[in-house]
Each structure stands twice: as structure tokens, then as C-alpha cells.
Design an enzyme around this catalytic site. Sequence first.
Site, PDB file in Angstrom:
ATOM      1  N   LYS A  87       7.091 -26.278  56.350  1.00 42.19           N
ATOM      2  CA  LYS A  87       7.143 -24.819  56.228  1.00 42.19           C
ATOM      3  C   LYS A  87       6.934 -24.341  57.567  1.00 42.19           C
ATOM      4  CE  LYS A  87       4.960 -21.412  56.489  1.00 42.19           C
ATOM      5  NZ  LYS A  87       5.502 -20.387  57.544  1.00 42.19           N
ATOM      6  N   CYS A 111       0.952 -23.686  73.896  1.00 36.41           N
ATOM      7  CA  CYS A 111      -0.498 -23.862  73.620  1.00 36.41           C
ATOM      8  C   CYS A 111      -1.140 -24.744  74.805  1.00 36.41           C
ATOM      9  CB  CYS A 111      -0.841 -24.597  72.379  1.00 36.41           C
ATOM     10  SG  CYS A 111      -0.044 -26.159  72.583  1.00 36.41           S
TER      11      CYS A 111
HETATM   12  P1  NAD Z   1      -0.143 -18.757  63.434  1.00 37.87           P
HETATM   13  O1  NAD Z   1      -1.482 -19.050  63.247  1.00 37.87           O
HETATM   14  O2  NAD Z   1       0.302 -17.070  63.507  1.00 37.87           O
HETATM   15  O3  NAD Z   1       0.927 -19.234  62.406  1.00 37.87           O
HETATM   16  C1  NAD Z   1       1.074 -20.645  62.242  1.00 37.87           C
HETATM   17  C2  NAD Z   1       1.557 -20.974  60.854  1.00 37.87           C
HETATM   18  O4  NAD Z   1       0.787 -20.631  59.921  1.00 37.87           O
HETATM   19  C3  NAD Z   1       2.952 -20.286  60.533  1.00 37.87           C
HETATM   20  O5  NAD Z   1       3.725 -21.225  59.726  1.00 37.87           O
HETATM   21  C4  NAD Z   1       2.425 -19.093  59.520  1.00 37.87           C
HETATM   22  O6  NAD Z   1       3.397 -18.742  58.812  1.00 37.87           O
HETATM   23  C5  NAD Z   1       1.273 -19.506  58.977  1.00 37.87           C
HETATM   24  N1  NAD Z   1       0.525 -18.379  58.769  1.00 37.87           N
HETATM   25  C6  NAD Z   1      -0.014 -17.338  59.445  1.00 37.87           C
HETATM   26  N2  NAD Z   1      -0.817 -16.712  58.851  1.00 37.87           N
HETATM   27  C7  NAD Z   1      -1.370 -17.428  57.836  1.00 37.87           C
HETATM   28  C8  NAD Z   1      -2.347 -17.066  56.809  1.00 37.87           C
HETATM   29  N3  NAD Z   1      -3.137 -15.923  56.963  1.00 37.87           N
HETATM   30  N4  NAD Z   1      -2.598 -18.231  55.954  1.00 37.87           N
HETATM   31  C9  NAD Z   1      -1.994 -19.175  55.831  1.00 37.87           C
HETATM   32  N5  NAD Z   1      -1.068 -19.179  56.737  1.00 37.87           N
HETATM   33  C10 NAD Z   1      -0.523 -18.350  57.674  1.00 37.87           C
HETATM   34  O7  NAD Z   1       0.621 -19.072  65.009  1.00 37.87           O
HETATM   35  P2  NAD Z   1       1.679 -18.602  65.588  1.00 37.87           P
HETATM   36  O8  NAD Z   1       1.444 -17.294  66.165  1.00 37.87           O
HETATM   37  O9  NAD Z   1       2.745 -18.963  64.957  1.00 37.87           O
HETATM   38  O10 NAD Z   1       1.615 -19.620  66.803  1.00 37.87           O
HETATM   39  C11 NAD Z   1       0.959 -19.408  68.149  1.00 37.87           C
HETATM   40  C12 NAD Z   1      -0.481 -20.184  67.966  1.00 37.87           C
HETATM   41  O11 NAD Z   1      -0.219 -21.522  67.781  1.00 37.87           O
HETATM   42  C13 NAD Z   1      -1.223 -20.084  69.078  1.00 37.87           C
HETATM   43  O12 NAD Z   1      -2.608 -19.759  68.852  1.00 37.87           O
HETATM   44  C14 NAD Z   1      -0.909 -21.466  70.022  1.00 37.87           C
HETATM   45  O13 NAD Z   1      -2.114 -21.901  70.379  1.00 37.87           O
HETATM   46  C15 NAD Z   1      -1.109 -22.319  68.631  1.00 37.87           C
HETATM   47  N6  NAD Z   1      -0.613 -23.391  69.064  1.00 37.87           N
HETATM   48  C16 NAD Z   1      -1.327 -24.613  69.071  1.00 37.87           C
HETATM   49  C17 NAD Z   1      -0.583 -25.693  69.581  1.00 37.87           C
HETATM   50  C18 NAD Z   1      -1.451 -27.021  69.672  1.00 37.87           C
HETATM   51  O14 NAD Z   1      -1.002 -28.135  69.686  1.00 37.87           O
HETATM   52  N7  NAD Z   1      -2.925 -27.056  69.484  1.00 37.87           N
HETATM   53  C19 NAD Z   1       0.675 -25.884  69.606  1.00 37.87           C
HETATM   54  C20 NAD Z   1       1.449 -24.787  69.432  1.00 37.87           C
HETATM   55  C21 NAD Z   1       0.672 -23.645  69.029  1.00 37.87           C
END
Ligand code: NAD
Length: 496
Positions: A173, A281
Site C-alpha cells: 500500500k 527521514c
Molecule cells: P504518513 O505517516 O503520513 O503516511 C505513511 C503511510 O501511512 C501512507 O501510506 C499513508 O497512506 C498511511 N497513513 C496516513 N495516515 C494514516 C492513518 N491515519 N491511518 C492509517 N494509515 C495512514 O507519512 P508520510 O507523510 O507519507 O511520510 C513522511 C514521514 O515518514 C516522516 O515522518 C518521515 O520521517 C517518515 N519516514 C520514516 C522513515 C524511516 O525509515 N524511519 C523513512 C521514510 C519516511
Amino acid sequence: MTLIEHWIDGRNHPGAGGRTGPVFDPARGVQQHEVALASDDEIAAAVAAAKAAFPGWRDTSIARRSTVLFAFRELLNARKDELAAVLTSEHGKVLSDAAGEITRGLEVVEFATGFPHLLKGDFTENASTGVDVYSLRQPLGVVGIISPFNFPAMVPLWFFPIAIAAGNTVVLKPSEKDPSAANWMAALFKEAGLPDGVFNVLHGDKQAVDGLLTHPDVKSISFVGSTPIAQYIYETASKHGKRVQALGGAKNHMLVLPDADLDLTADAAVNAGFGSAGERCMAISVVVAVEPVADDLIAKITERMATLKVGDGRRSCDMGPLITREHRDKVASYIDKATEDGADVVVDGRGIEVDGEADGFWLGPTLIDKVPTTSHVYTDEIFGPVLSVVRVATYEDGVALINSSQYGNGTAIFTNDGGAARRFQNEVEVGMIGINVPIPVPVSYYSFGGWKNSLFGDAKAYGPDAFHFFTRQKAVTSRWLDPSHGGINLGFPQNR
Ligand code: NAD
């Protein structure tokens, strides 16, 4: 406007639910596609396709699985420019950065091709007289992968090549903000010979995610995203009996000691702070300057920032737009907050001149000095091109500050003192550490993951951890009887 469909059982699947979301071109500030958002029917269809494909794929010989994986690696390498263009168009990152993301993903595919060795079990002959004991690693079944917007190719590539190599089938997803890369990779894997149903892409929002978290046929969840969602994913999927790894957000500090090479350090701070518009990240978002280094370092950083060209990633620019208008506005709001909280805004990225369309989601590189550690500018993960500077008096103050963060993803120390660097790697409570290296993303044969609220679960992404995560171990105790067996004995089995 094209509809980006799900990819289920080796073909496009429009989805019957009718819900869709917008996909923007961030450099132009316009919507370019619709993406299907899964309803319960599509969730069920994707999981059912993966479940049906599992027995056949699990029992496919290692030789055949290897052939498919190597073919995928060759195709991806040959056509990576095509994928980079897809990434730039939907994410906004500049083409060279998009190509870099794919190269790092390819490294994981290359690591995954070593799976025959990594899946080998142990064997002990004659553990008891005439009894052999050995272990097997077997796939879990259908595994779910949920990925964020900021690495639409690399983060899925952290997981699916290894999961598939190990004999699992996948429902991915991806982020609904830049979903096309996932379909592109799934179609490519099919071209490489992957049987239908082994790799499925389910587009959607919370409904799709919740569907995977609670579906009884999904055996594990690999999530990457923001910390609050990662925590929710970990708790919900665990409650539903799944194996979970949920990688969360970050606030990465760069500790600069007074003996550091300030030119090298300033280059590193600018590269790691503003690459991909800070939407990484592993971006450096806080420079912790051990005095008296701050003034000189800020002068060098500012000089370099003035040379950065912001614009459409398809042109020759250093930095592209942010992912959406809302995100751009949220990031920009931290600049006002900084002033309200008494920090010094040294470089304000608002109103920067860009090489791109006026409506793009632009915010230029921003530098804020003397950020109070109580300010949201310091405590929040901003996820944009905003670099904060916090001044501290000693090395100890710097380490204490880093260790007080809720996050523990990445950090770096800049120094010429090997003893200080060695002490830092021992004392700092962070999962990935750079020594004069600002973005210490481990190579594919080490695992990737942070500590504290940057990772929920105990398995990191890719590397050796991944083969453990995507397989279950069996121990077999075996005895081939010879004619002189020992007769009935009701006692507990003991090794003799
Ligand atoms: P996000 O948490 O908004 O979304 C990530 C995924 O979760 C997406 O597929 C989204 O559709 C889903 N999602 C969003 N809201 C949701 C909810 N309420 N319930 C269930 N699923 C939900 O993150 P983003 O904005 O897409 O990405 C940026 C974030 O990801 C930053 O916080 C970054 O630090 C983090 N990140 C972390 C790493 C790591 O390795 N630790 C790597 C890349 C990104």
C-alpha cells in the site's frame, strides 16, 4: 485525467468503490492524476490474490526464484531513468536525487539475490544417538507493506524484494500522494517473470491500511511513515496477531565540535539539510554547535545556501518543491513560530525565486539560529528545508540534548578527534550514526532502523534483520530407525 489503478493478480484493477484521491505535480502546483482509493472489496481482492499465489511461489525452486530476481535487477537497472522521471513528476525531487533513490533501492535487490545463502538453516548430525536436528526458515505467507511519500521507490524496495525472495507474497500500500512508482515496479517484476498475484499494489488511505492491519490472512506488516501513525500501526497490527515493524519519524542532529573541519561540515549540513527539500527521514534538521564554533559555521552554511538553485526537478536544479500545498504551508508556518519563540531567522526561504511554475509548492532553504529547545521548531519533525541551529557549551551538553529527543533515527558528529567520535558512538541513543558522514543510511547488508520513537518493533528494514522478519524458523528433530530400536520408554526424551 488518468486513473492510477490497483495492481492485483498481475493486472490493473480499477476498483469498484469509486473513491479516488488527487495526485499532484508539485513543481507545477496542479493535479495530474486520480488514484483509486481501495474499498473493502479491493482489499479483499488483493489479499485473496496474494493468498492464492502463495503456495505456488513458496514451493517454486530457489533456482527459479533466483532467475526472476536477477531479471528484475537487470530490468530495473536498465530502465531506472524511466522510474526517476515518474518519481520527479509526482514527488518533485530533482532527477539526480530520484536516480540516487533508485540506486539505493537496487542495492537491496542485489542483497536479496543472496537469499539462497541467507535462508540456509543449521544442521546437527547425531544430536542424540541416531538423531539429527536441523532448522528451516520458511516464508510467512501474505505480507503487507505500507510506505510513505518521500521515497516512493526506495522504501518499498527496502522490503518487497526480500519478502518475495524468501517466498512470501506481497500486498504493497504505497503513499496515495505519489502512487505510480509502485505500479511501475510491479509491472516490471511481472516482466521479469514473477507469477501473477505474488506482488500486488493496493492504493488507498486509512481504509486500505486498516483493512490490511486487521485482515486475518495478512501475516506481517512493514510500515514506514510518521511516528504517530507508526505507533498506531504497531499497536493495531500486534493486537491482530501480526508480526510488525513500524519505522517512524525523526529529528536528526549533527553535533559539531570546535575542532571540526568547518568547510566539510558546512557542505554536509547543506547537503543533508536541504537535499530532497528536507523531506528525508535521515535529513539533518538540527545543527548542534559546540561553542565557539557557531558563528563561523553559520557564515559558511549561509554562503553555500545562497548558491542553491530551487526549481522544477526536471530542469537542472538543486532542490525541488514540497509534496503538497498544505505541507508547504505547514513547513513555512514554522518560520513565523521561530520568530515568535525568540529564534533568529538567518535565511528565510519564503518568496525565493524559482526556476519553475509560479504555482509550484515552493519553499526555499531556511536557516534558523538560536532555536530554543522548548520551541516546536526544535521539538517537531518539520520535514522540510528548515535547518535549525542550537548552540551548546560542551560536548556533554550536545549529547544530552540529542539523547533527550523522543526520536533516535540518525545522527552525525563532525570532528577530527577520533576519541570524541568513539565516545559519541558509544554514548548516543540513536540507531544510525555518521562520523563525518551526514546521512548515514547503512548499506544494504546492514539493517536500517532507528531507536525510540523512530522504530516500533524489534526488526529493522533490509539486511540480515529482513530475512528473519520475513521468515519463520522451524526446528526438526529426525531419526531414521535402524532395526535395533529401543522399545517403549515413557520418560521425557533425553539426549543419549
Ligand atoms: P504518513 O505517516 O503520513 O503516511 C505513511 C503511510 O501511512 C501512507 O501510506 C499513508 O497512506 C498511511 N497513513 C496516513 N495516515 C494514516 C492513518 N491515519 N491511518 C492509517 N494509515 C495512514 O507519512 P508520510 O507523510 O507519507 O511520510 C513522511 C514521514 O515518514 C516522516 O515522518 C518521515 O520521517 C517518515 N519516514 C520514516 C522513515 C524511516 O525509515 N524511519 C523513512 C521514510 C519516511
